[in-house]
Design an enzyme around this catalytic site. Structure first.
Site, short mmCIF file in Angstrom:
data_model
loop_
_atom_site.label_atom_id
_atom_site.label_comp_id
_atom_site.label_asym_id
_atom_site.label_seq_id
_atom_site.Cartn_x
_atom_site.Cartn_y
_atom_site.Cartn_z
N ARG A 1 0.84 -1.20 0.00
CA ARG A 1 0.00 0.00 0.00
C ARG A 1 0.87 1.25 0.00
O ARG A 1 1.85 1.32 0.74
CB ARG A 1 -0.90 0.01 1.24
CG ARG A 1 -2.00 1.04 1.20
CD ARG A 1 -2.76 1.10 2.53
NE ARG A 1 -2.76 -0.14 3.27
CZ ARG A 1 -2.84 -0.19 4.61
NH1 ARG A 1 -2.90 0.92 5.31
NH2 ARG A 1 -2.86 -1.35 5.23
N SER B 1 -8.43 0.38 0.48
CA SER B 1 -9.19 0.06 1.70
C SER B 1 -9.85 1.31 2.26
O SER B 1 -10.61 1.98 1.58
CB SER B 1 -8.27 -0.61 2.72
OG SER B 1 -8.99 -1.09 3.81
N HIS B 2 -9.55 1.65 3.52
CA HIS B 2 -10.19 2.80 4.17
C HIS B 2 -9.28 4.02 4.19
O HIS B 2 -9.54 4.99 4.91
CB HIS B 2 -10.56 2.42 5.61
CG HIS B 2 -9.38 1.96 6.43
ND1 HIS B 2 -8.86 0.70 6.30
CD2 HIS B 2 -8.63 2.61 7.35
CE1 HIS B 2 -7.83 0.58 7.13
NE2 HIS B 2 -7.67 1.71 7.76
N LYS C 1 -4.18 -6.33 -2.03
CA LYS C 1 -4.38 -7.40 -1.07
C LYS C 1 -4.33 -8.72 -1.86
O LYS C 1 -4.97 -8.83 -2.91
CB LYS C 1 -5.73 -7.27 -0.36
CG LYS C 1 -5.82 -6.05 0.55
CD LYS C 1 -7.18 -5.97 1.24
CE LYS C 1 -7.25 -4.75 2.16
NZ LYS C 1 -8.58 -4.62 2.82
N ASP D 1 -16.67 0.12 4.85
CA ASP D 1 -15.46 0.88 4.54
C ASP D 1 -15.25 0.92 3.03
O ASP D 1 -16.09 0.47 2.25
CB ASP D 1 -14.25 0.31 5.28
CG ASP D 1 -13.75 -1.01 4.70
OD1 ASP D 1 -14.56 -1.71 4.05
OD2 ASP D 1 -12.58 -1.34 4.90
N ASP E 1 -13.53 -0.68 0.84
CA ASP E 1 -13.51 -1.87 -0.02
C ASP E 1 -14.43 -2.98 0.49
O ASP E 1 -14.38 -4.10 -0.01
CB ASP E 1 -12.09 -2.39 -0.22
CG ASP E 1 -11.47 -2.96 1.06
OD1 ASP E 1 -11.81 -2.49 2.16
OD2 ASP E 1 -10.64 -3.89 0.95
N ASP F 1 -14.82 -4.71 3.35
CA ASP F 1 -14.48 -5.83 4.23
C ASP F 1 -14.59 -5.48 5.72
O ASP F 1 -14.31 -6.31 6.57
CB ASP F 1 -13.11 -6.42 3.90
CG ASP F 1 -11.95 -5.44 4.09
OD1 ASP F 1 -12.18 -4.32 4.58
OD2 ASP F 1 -10.81 -5.80 3.72
N ARG F 2 -15.03 -4.24 6.02
CA ARG F 2 -15.23 -3.86 7.42
C ARG F 2 -16.61 -3.23 7.58
O ARG F 2 -17.04 -2.44 6.76
CB ARG F 2 -14.15 -2.88 7.89
CG ARG F 2 -12.74 -3.48 7.80
CD ARG F 2 -11.74 -2.68 8.60
NE ARG F 2 -11.72 -1.29 8.21
CZ ARG F 2 -11.29 -0.30 8.99
NH1 ARG F 2 -10.90 -0.53 10.21
NH2 ARG F 2 -11.28 0.93 8.55
N HIS G 1 -13.64 -6.08 11.03
CA HIS G 1 -13.53 -7.28 10.20
C HIS G 1 -14.28 -8.41 10.90
O HIS G 1 -13.98 -8.75 12.05
CB HIS G 1 -12.07 -7.70 10.04
CG HIS G 1 -11.26 -6.79 9.18
ND1 HIS G 1 -11.24 -6.90 7.80
CD2 HIS G 1 -10.42 -5.77 9.49
CE1 HIS G 1 -10.42 -5.98 7.31
NE2 HIS G 1 -9.91 -5.29 8.31
#
Length: 461
Positions: free
Chosen positions: A17, A108-109, A118, A241, A243, A245-246, A328
């Site tokens: 990242r 992501s966030h 990822k 979030d 992407d 996943d949260r 998560h």
């Protein structure tokens, strides 16, 4: 053979990242494709492994995806391009299609100018030493050579159908906030097929995130969701979030349920179906959660923080459910064992219906504790793990009651305090929890006393 060196700061513990145009470029994406494809060939033993590639809604993602795919194909691998969507859809693609590996382009966030990758391989996450090895392959130019191929596959409807397969919930009024992130399209399609009344916020994918930052673990990003829950007199509100996943969760009274509270409620129907099952939570979770799992007849297990580590531990123990304070949530019960906030949302709706009570009532049934938020304070990468070791040694010499699963978690008659080094940033992380304010003050003081000899600037409570 010519190699490619990544900016060292982008090779992180759980992903790759960086900041687009500064530490991350299209050349990096192409080299990563070459290195990752080569690594997958080595690990899978297949000359032409199948690798899924997906991307989020950030403005830089399409160009990075194209460069990444070019790099992968140059190794002889076959690429399945699943297109724009949430990270869990990429995980779903590898699982449902039986592919050897997958790689998701996502920031992501993080803020809009960030992006990253990822990765997963042979059904498990790519992290830690595996990421460093991929960086080494790139630096040394140890790339496989071949003529690969790519196909584009639209999995969105199949992914949504899989998430709501066998849905056991009833009609509720729910406000949903995708935060203009990659979960938007899946959220639209999923809510059309769920019973009840659904109000959608920020469902249009926009990589500039015009409404608010897409991180539901920060309460300031839930202001719009809270207002909409109140306006529509909704049963609950759900946020995602960047992407997908949260998960973030709001009850009908506008109160936030944090990751450990969400997990405590989700554990109820799971343990009703699977008595004695192991439920995993990270070391930052409240003692209330571990006590609740035991009360429900389950086996609580405290694990290290990090979605890759949680997934590995789930496979080792056969746990049907796990979660982190970061939102998560991992379901192996009736699902694949990866972190999917959209699927977690479906299970929240099922849990509320199963209990026959409002989410607010279920939240009120959980014991209350006084605790600090997650405190993150600066500490150099070269010092952070050493500081934790120093504190651990002093605590051992003093005979303290310490868990060293991930950093140090110290239990006292007042409650507990935690100190751990972040795997992804140059910070230390601390948290304290007690039955009352006086006890919390004593725990804070104990944490500061433990840190002082290491010369670290303490957290601000």
């Amino acid at each position: 053979m010519s190699g490619h060196r990544f900016e060292p700061t982008i090779l992180r513990e759980y992903d790759i990242r960086g900041i687009v145009g500064k530490t991350l470029s299209g050349a990096d994406a192409q080299a990563l494709g070459q290195a990752f494809g080569s690594y997958v060939i080595e690990q899978s033993g297949k000359a032409a492994p199948r690798i899924a590639v997906g991307y989020d809604g950030r403005l830089s993602s399409p160009d990075l995806e194209a460069a990444l795919v070019d790099g992968i194909m140059s190794t002889g691998a076959q690429v399945t391009r699943v297109g724009l969507g949430p990270t869990p859809m990429l995980y779903y693609a590898t699982a449902s299609e039986g592919l050897e590996a997958g790689i998701m382009i996502t920031g992501s966030h993080n803020p809009p100018d960030y992006n990253g990758f990822k990765m997963m391989l042979l059904g498990g996450p790519v992290y830690g030493a595996m990421i460093q090895e991929i960086g080494k392959i790139a630096a040394e130019g140890r790339f496989k050579k071949g003529v690969g191929s790519s196909i584009s596959v639209d999995l969105m409807d199949r992914y949504v159908s899989r998430m709501i397969e066998g849905f056991r919930g009833g009609p509720l009024t729910v406000v949903w906030d995708a935060g203009n992130g990659a979960a938007g399209d899946a959220m639209i399609r999923m809510t059309r097929r769920l019973p009840g009344r659904h109000i959608l916020l920020n469902e249009v994918i926009d990589g500039t995130f015009p409404a608010h930052h897409p991180d539901p673990t920060e309460e300031k990003n839930l202001v719009q969701l809270k207002a909409a829950v109140a306006e529509h007199q909704a049963d609950l509100g759900i946020a995602f979030d960047g992407d997908g996943d949260r998960i973030g969760l709001i009850d009908g009274q506008g109160r936030v349920l944090w990751g450990d509270q969400i997990l405590a409620l989700l554990a109820r129907p799971v343990l009703a179906d699977l008595p004695g099952a192991t439920i995993i939570a990270d070391v930052k979770a409240s003692q209330v959660l571990f006590d609740e799992i035991a009360r429900l007849g389950g086996t609580p297990l405290m694990g290290a923080t990090g979605h890759s580590l949680i997934k590995k531990q789930m496979k080792q123990t056969g746990a049907p459910l796990a979660g982190e304070m970061s939102g998560h949530i991992f379901f192996a019960d009736r699902y694949y064992g990866f972190d999917d906030a959209l699927y977690a949302a479906v299970r929240v709706l099922e849990t509320v219906s199963w209990a026959g009570k409002s989410l607010a009532a279920l939240r009120d049934e959980l014991p209350t504790r006084q605790n600090t938020p997650e405190l993150r304070f600066p500490c150099a990468d070269t010092r952070k793990f050493a500081v934790v070791t120093e504190v651990k040694e002093r605590l051992a010499a003093a005979g303290a009651n310490v868990s060293t699963v991930d950093g140090v978690r110290v239990t006292t008659p007042d409650g507990w305090w935690l100190l751990r080094a972040s795997n992804t940033q140059d910070v230390l992380v601390a948290r304290c929890e007690a039955a009352d304010e006086a006890g919390l003050d004593r725990l804070k003081a104990a944490l500061l006393d433990a840190l002082a000899p290491s010369g670290v600037t303490p957290p601000q409570f």
